[in-house]
Scaffold this active site. Structure first.
Site, PDB file in Angstrom:
ATOM      1  N   HIS A 165      52.806 -62.915 102.200  1.00  0.00           N
ATOM      2  CA  HIS A 165      52.809 -63.635 100.935  1.00  0.00           C
ATOM      3  C   HIS A 165      52.083 -64.962 101.161  1.00  0.00           C
ATOM      4  O   HIS A 165      52.220 -65.574 102.222  1.00  0.00           O
ATOM      5  CB  HIS A 165      54.262 -63.847 100.509  1.00  0.00           C
ATOM      6  CG  HIS A 165      54.432 -64.585  99.227  1.00  0.00           C
ATOM      7  ND1 HIS A 165      54.263 -65.944  99.117  1.00  0.00           N
ATOM      8  CD2 HIS A 165      54.774 -64.143  97.996  1.00  0.00           C
ATOM      9  CE1 HIS A 165      54.495 -66.315  97.879  1.00  0.00           C
ATOM     10  NE2 HIS A 165      54.810 -65.235  97.178  1.00  0.00           N
ATOM     11  N   ASP A 193      52.418 -68.125 100.405  1.00  0.00           N
ATOM     12  CA  ASP A 193      53.216 -69.252 100.903  1.00  0.00           C
ATOM     13  C   ASP A 193      53.729 -68.991 102.313  1.00  0.00           C
ATOM     14  O   ASP A 193      53.735 -69.885 103.162  1.00  0.00           O
ATOM     15  CB  ASP A 193      54.403 -69.513  99.978  1.00  0.00           C
ATOM     16  CG  ASP A 193      53.976 -70.067  98.629  1.00  0.00           C
ATOM     17  OD1 ASP A 193      52.922 -70.718  98.559  1.00  0.00           O
ATOM     18  OD2 ASP A 193      54.700 -69.835  97.637  1.00  0.00           O
ATOM     19  N   LYS A 194      54.176 -67.767 102.563  1.00  0.00           N
ATOM     20  CA  LYS A 194      54.672 -67.438 103.903  1.00  0.00           C
ATOM     21  C   LYS A 194      53.539 -67.440 104.923  1.00  0.00           C
ATOM     22  O   LYS A 194      53.740 -67.828 106.086  1.00  0.00           O
ATOM     23  CB  LYS A 194      55.360 -66.080 103.883  1.00  0.00           C
ATOM     24  CG  LYS A 194      56.836 -66.142 103.645  1.00  0.00           C
ATOM     25  CD  LYS A 194      57.555 -66.788 104.810  1.00  0.00           C
ATOM     26  CE  LYS A 194      58.647 -67.703 104.289  1.00  0.00           C
ATOM     27  NZ  LYS A 194      58.780 -68.932 105.005  1.00  0.00           N
ATOM     28  N   GLU A 240      50.645 -79.106 107.724  1.00  0.00           N
ATOM     29  CA  GLU A 240      50.707 -78.380 106.457  1.00  0.00           C
ATOM     30  C   GLU A 240      49.492 -77.465 106.338  1.00  0.00           C
ATOM     31  O   GLU A 240      48.398 -77.795 106.802  1.00  0.00           O
ATOM     32  CB  GLU A 240      50.714 -79.356 105.270  1.00  0.00           C
ATOM     33  CG  GLU A 240      51.599 -80.569 105.449  1.00  0.00           C
ATOM     34  CD  GLU A 240      53.062 -80.235 105.579  1.00  0.00           C
ATOM     35  OE1 GLU A 240      53.466 -79.149 105.132  1.00  0.00           O
ATOM     36  OE2 GLU A 240      53.818 -81.064 106.122  1.00  0.00           O
ATOM     37  N   GLU A 242      49.498 -84.461 110.740  1.00  0.00           N
ATOM     38  CA  GLU A 242      49.485 -85.405 111.847  1.00  0.00           C
ATOM     39  C   GLU A 242      50.024 -84.725 113.102  1.00  0.00           C
ATOM     40  O   GLU A 242      51.138 -84.199 113.077  1.00  0.00           O
ATOM     41  CB  GLU A 242      50.346 -86.637 111.520  1.00  0.00           C
ATOM     42  CG  GLU A 242      49.875 -87.417 110.292  1.00  0.00           C
ATOM     43  CD  GLU A 242      50.290 -86.734 108.996  1.00  0.00           C
ATOM     44  OE1 GLU A 242      49.431 -86.639 108.079  1.00  0.00           O
ATOM     45  OE2 GLU A 242      51.438 -86.272 108.908  1.00  0.00           O
ATOM     46  N   LYS A 260      56.921 -58.926  97.506  1.00  0.00           N
ATOM     47  CA  LYS A 260      58.094 -59.721  97.164  1.00  0.00           C
ATOM     48  C   LYS A 260      59.232 -58.788  96.772  1.00  0.00           C
ATOM     49  O   LYS A 260      59.015 -57.736  96.185  1.00  0.00           O
ATOM     50  CB  LYS A 260      57.757 -60.654  96.006  1.00  0.00           C
ATOM     51  CG  LYS A 260      58.781 -61.743  95.728  1.00  0.00           C
ATOM     52  CD  LYS A 260      58.229 -62.702  94.687  1.00  0.00           C
ATOM     53  CE  LYS A 260      59.044 -63.976  94.627  1.00  0.00           C
ATOM     54  NZ  LYS A 260      58.471 -64.941  93.659  1.00  0.00           N
ATOM     55  N   PHE A 293      49.066 -54.321  90.901  1.00  0.00           N
ATOM     56  CA  PHE A 293      49.087 -55.392  91.898  1.00  0.00           C
ATOM     57  C   PHE A 293      48.063 -55.075  92.986  1.00  0.00           C
ATOM     58  O   PHE A 293      48.399 -54.947  94.153  1.00  0.00           O
ATOM     59  CB  PHE A 293      50.497 -55.516  92.476  1.00  0.00           C
ATOM     60  CG  PHE A 293      50.724 -56.708  93.380  1.00  0.00           C
ATOM     61  CD1 PHE A 293      49.810 -57.750  93.479  1.00  0.00           C
ATOM     62  CD2 PHE A 293      51.892 -56.793  94.124  1.00  0.00           C
ATOM     63  CE1 PHE A 293      50.036 -58.825  94.311  1.00  0.00           C
ATOM     64  CE2 PHE A 293      52.137 -57.865  94.965  1.00  0.00           C
ATOM     65  CZ  PHE A 293      51.212 -58.883  95.056  1.00  0.00           C
ATOM     66  N   ASP A 331      46.990 -65.970  94.382  1.00  0.00           N
ATOM     67  CA  ASP A 331      47.764 -67.206  94.279  1.00  0.00           C
ATOM     68  C   ASP A 331      47.542 -68.068  95.502  1.00  0.00           C
ATOM     69  O   ASP A 331      47.588 -67.579  96.631  1.00  0.00           O
ATOM     70  CB  ASP A 331      49.258 -66.902  94.175  1.00  0.00           C
ATOM     71  CG  ASP A 331      49.620 -66.126  92.925  1.00  0.00           C
ATOM     72  OD1 ASP A 331      49.691 -66.749  91.863  1.00  0.00           O
ATOM     73  OD2 ASP A 331      49.821 -64.906  93.032  1.00  0.00           O
ATOM     74  N   ALA A 332      47.342 -69.361  95.272  1.00  0.00           N
ATOM     75  CA  ALA A 332      47.227 -70.291  96.386  1.00  0.00           C
ATOM     76  C   ALA A 332      48.550 -70.352  97.137  1.00  0.00           C
ATOM     77  O   ALA A 332      49.624 -70.234  96.552  1.00  0.00           O
ATOM     78  CB  ALA A 332      46.848 -71.681  95.877  1.00  0.00           C
ATOM     79  N   ARG A 369      56.995 -73.842 100.634  1.00  0.00           N
ATOM     80  CA  ARG A 369      57.267 -73.571  99.223  1.00  0.00           C
ATOM     81  C   ARG A 369      58.248 -72.411  99.023  1.00  0.00           C
ATOM     82  O   ARG A 369      58.432 -71.941  97.911  1.00  0.00           O
ATOM     83  CB  ARG A 369      55.957 -73.299  98.475  1.00  0.00           C
ATOM     84  CG  ARG A 369      56.039 -73.639  97.005  1.00  0.00           C
ATOM     85  CD  ARG A 369      54.702 -73.904  96.380  1.00  0.00           C
ATOM     86  NE  ARG A 369      53.785 -72.786  96.475  1.00  0.00           N
ATOM     87  CZ  ARG A 369      52.538 -72.802  95.992  1.00  0.00           C
ATOM     88  NH1 ARG A 369      52.093 -73.899  95.394  1.00  0.00           N
ATOM     89  NH2 ARG A 369      51.751 -71.759  96.117  1.00  0.00           N
ATOM     90  N   LYS A 370      58.863 -71.942 100.096  1.00  0.00           N
ATOM     91  CA  LYS A 370      59.868 -70.886  99.974  1.00  0.00           C
ATOM     92  C   LYS A 370      61.169 -71.286 100.679  1.00  0.00           C
ATOM     93  O   LYS A 370      61.676 -70.585 101.546  1.00  0.00           O
ATOM     94  CB  LYS A 370      59.317 -69.574 100.557  1.00  0.00           C
ATOM     95  CG  LYS A 370      58.271 -68.908  99.675  1.00  0.00           C
ATOM     96  CD  LYS A 370      58.895 -68.361  98.409  1.00  0.00           C
ATOM     97  CE  LYS A 370      57.842 -67.819  97.438  1.00  0.00           C
ATOM     98  NZ  LYS A 370      57.155 -68.928  96.735  1.00  0.00           N
ATOM     99  N   LYS A 375      56.740 -78.263 111.695  1.00  0.00           N
ATOM    100  CA  LYS A 375      57.293 -79.502 112.242  1.00  0.00           C
ATOM    101  C   LYS A 375      57.873 -79.271 113.629  1.00  0.00           C
ATOM    102  O   LYS A 375      58.498 -78.242 113.873  1.00  0.00           O
ATOM    103  CB  LYS A 375      58.414 -80.027 111.329  1.00  0.00           C
ATOM    104  CG  LYS A 375      57.954 -80.341 109.917  1.00  0.00           C
ATOM    105  CD  LYS A 375      59.120 -80.701 109.023  1.00  0.00           C
ATOM    106  CE  LYS A 375      58.633 -81.050 107.622  1.00  0.00           C
ATOM    107  NZ  LYS A 375      59.747 -81.368 106.705  1.00  0.00           N
ATOM    108  N   LYS A 419      61.609 -83.882 113.903  1.00  0.00           N
ATOM    109  CA  LYS A 419      61.770 -83.966 112.451  1.00  0.00           C
ATOM    110  C   LYS A 419      63.145 -83.383 112.114  1.00  0.00           C
ATOM    111  O   LYS A 419      63.387 -82.187 112.246  1.00  0.00           O
ATOM    112  CB  LYS A 419      60.673 -83.188 111.729  1.00  0.00           C
ATOM    113  CG  LYS A 419      59.249 -83.449 112.246  1.00  0.00           C
ATOM    114  CD  LYS A 419      58.849 -84.896 112.141  1.00  0.00           C
ATOM    115  CE  LYS A 419      57.367 -85.079 112.494  1.00  0.00           C
ATOM    116  NZ  LYS A 419      57.064 -84.831 113.920  1.00  0.00           N
ATOM    117  N   ASP A 452      64.523 -82.712 109.415  1.00  0.00           N
ATOM    118  CA  ASP A 452      64.514 -81.626 108.431  1.00  0.00           C
ATOM    119  C   ASP A 452      64.732 -80.290 109.129  1.00  0.00           C
ATOM    120  O   ASP A 452      65.457 -79.428 108.628  1.00  0.00           O
ATOM    121  CB  ASP A 452      63.157 -81.567 107.700  1.00  0.00           C
ATOM    122  CG  ASP A 452      63.019 -82.636 106.647  1.00  0.00           C
ATOM    123  OD1 ASP A 452      63.977 -82.856 105.905  1.00  0.00           O
ATOM    124  OD2 ASP A 452      61.938 -83.247 106.569  1.00  0.00           O
TER     125      ASP A 452
END
Length: 450
Positions: free
Chosen positions: A80, A82-83, A108, A121, A231, A301, A309-310, A315-316, A336, A340, A342
């Site tokens: 996908h 985003d993945k 990113e 970075e 998906k 599909f 899709d970009a 984003r998931k 990361k 970090k 997060d």
């Protein structure tokens, strides 16, 4: 059975996809026979699934008078868009950690038709061929032809990386790893429950395994018409037990969108997804004559991946964590290094929540931890057992926080050391969830005796 189904091929505009997939559930679904039109025998092949007595809606329950509710979770394949970006970002993290375990990484990725852009970075002593790492990750995701949405051989690769800001670096640096400060201010959450052996919500586990199975049948050639993007979504009907704990009763509906080749028919797509994806994953005991199946409900599909899709790293978050059952602090996990908070804090919060449930202090648990940039100790720790605290060892819910702070050192550097997070294991986490998996490297899934 008279179960109805929606048949077609999925939209090219589903949301814009790692190495190890979690094991599929071993189960045989009680699935209706499909007719020539791709719908179960004795039913309509109308694109909207329906139930006897009228159209099915999101609030349709097996027994409207029962104290039940519906809850849905979704997942995506490793390819996908985003993945794919999460996988690329974590492939870069691993490449840096392999050569320099002290690397600082905030990476990113963005992808679109014919292009992958990596920006962020990175401070490392390692010499990395970033372009090669990126192309290898795109290849591994199955994108080897422009017709699939991207081609690792010909796509444009743009690398825009700088060193970590010295202002941030000076606030994180420490002589001993235990004393390093948090790489950013953040809020993180961990969750665990008794629904499954993984101590994860069943809706999330099944959605994740359906997506993993979609990728598996593509890679092993079981379904030669499947392309990389995909998906899944599954809605379960839950009831509450006498203690108020949600207990899964049945599967209300299953939605699968699988990118496909031009020539395959809708009937074959529906039949193959039922036989080779749904049935091997979803336990038969949760399926009944009212379960709804939507196999590629939008009708087509073919165009998928970054062409459709970009994609963007991070984003998931619900797919990455607990399928919507827990809160989320908003920070991405992939791309990361573990300074970090997060990332490292999220792993620690899951470790705590799972240990509390596994040790019998509660049946369901959410842990929140907050951090401030440059400071080593967390600002706050919160434990919520949703009313399921068992008072084991005389511990009321308010006492669990003090126990957690005693048993777990939640300084980011101590988390890094305890969970061994300077190893190049991050790419494995990038698809099919960071939690609820039994890989040996995922030390945050090892229950601590407390």
């Amino acid at each position: 059975m008279s179960t109805t189904a929606s048949v077609g091929t999925a939209s090219a505009s589903i949301e814009g996809g790692a190495d190890a997939a979690p094991p599929s559930a071993s189960a045989s679904a009680d699935t209706p026979m499909l007719g020539a039109d791709g719908a179960p025998e004795g039913t309509s092949s109308d694109k909207s699934a329906s139930s006897p007595g009228g159209p099915a809606t999101a609030s349709s329950l097996e027994d409207d008078s029962a104290a039940t509710f519906l809850f849905a979770s979704e997942s995506v394949t490793e390819s996908h868009p985003d993945k794919l970006c999460d996988v690329i970002s974590d492939a870069i993290v691993d490449a840096c950690l392999t050569l320099d375990p002290a690397s600082r990484i905030a990476c990113e990725t963005v992808c679109k038709t014919g292009v992958v852009i990596v920006l962020g970075e990175i401070t490392t002593s390692a010499s990395i061929n970033y372009e090669q790492v990126i192309r290898d990750a795109v290849r591994d995701a199955g994108y080897d032809d422009p017709a699939k949405g991207l081609d690792y051989k010909t796509c444009n690769v743009i690398v825009a990386l700088e060193e970590q800001s010295p202002d941030i670096a000076q606030s994180v640096d420490a002589t001993k790893v235990e004393d390093i400060g948090a790489g950013d201010s953040c809020i993180v959450f961990g969750y665990a429950c008794e629904e499954t052996s993984e101590l994860m919500p069943l809706s999330h586990v099944l959605a994740t395994k359906l997506s993993a199975r979609l990728a598996e049948v593509r890679k092993d050639g079981t379904l030669d018409w499947i392309r990389p993007d995909g998906k899944t979504q599954i809605t379960l009907e839950y009831g509450n037990n006498e203690s108020g704990v949600p207990v899964p009763k049945r599967v209300h509906s299953i939605v699968i969108s699988a990118q496909h080749s031009e020539e395959v028919s809708n009937d074959k797509i529906s039949a193959d997804l039922m036989e080779h994806v749904v049935k091997p994953v979803v336990p038969e005991k949760y399926l009944d004559e009212k379960t709804l199946y939507h196999m590629n409900p939008s009708g087509r599909f073919v165009i998928g991946g970054p062409h459709s899709d970009a994609g963007l790293t991070g984003r998931k978050p619900t797919v990455d964590t607990y399928g919507g059952w827990a809160s989320h602090g908003g920070g991405a996990l992939s791309g990361k290094d573990a300074t970090k908070a997060d990332r490292s804090g999220s792993y620690a919060a899951r470790w705590i929540a799972k240990s509390l449930v596994a040790n019998g202090y509660c049946s369901r648990c959410q842990v929140q931890i907050s951090y401030a940039i440059g400071l080593s100790h967390p600002m706050s720790v919160h434990v919520d057992t949703f009313g399921t605290c068992t008072n084991k060892n005389g511990m009321a819910e308010r006492d669990l926080v003090r126990m957690v702070e005693t048993k777990f050192d939640l300084r980011p550097g101590c988390i890094v050391k305890e969970l061994d997070l300077r190893r190049p294991i991050m790419r494995k986490t990038a698809a099919y969830g960071h939690f609820g998996r039994e890989e040996e490297e995922f030390k945050w899934e090892k229950v601590k005796e407390i």
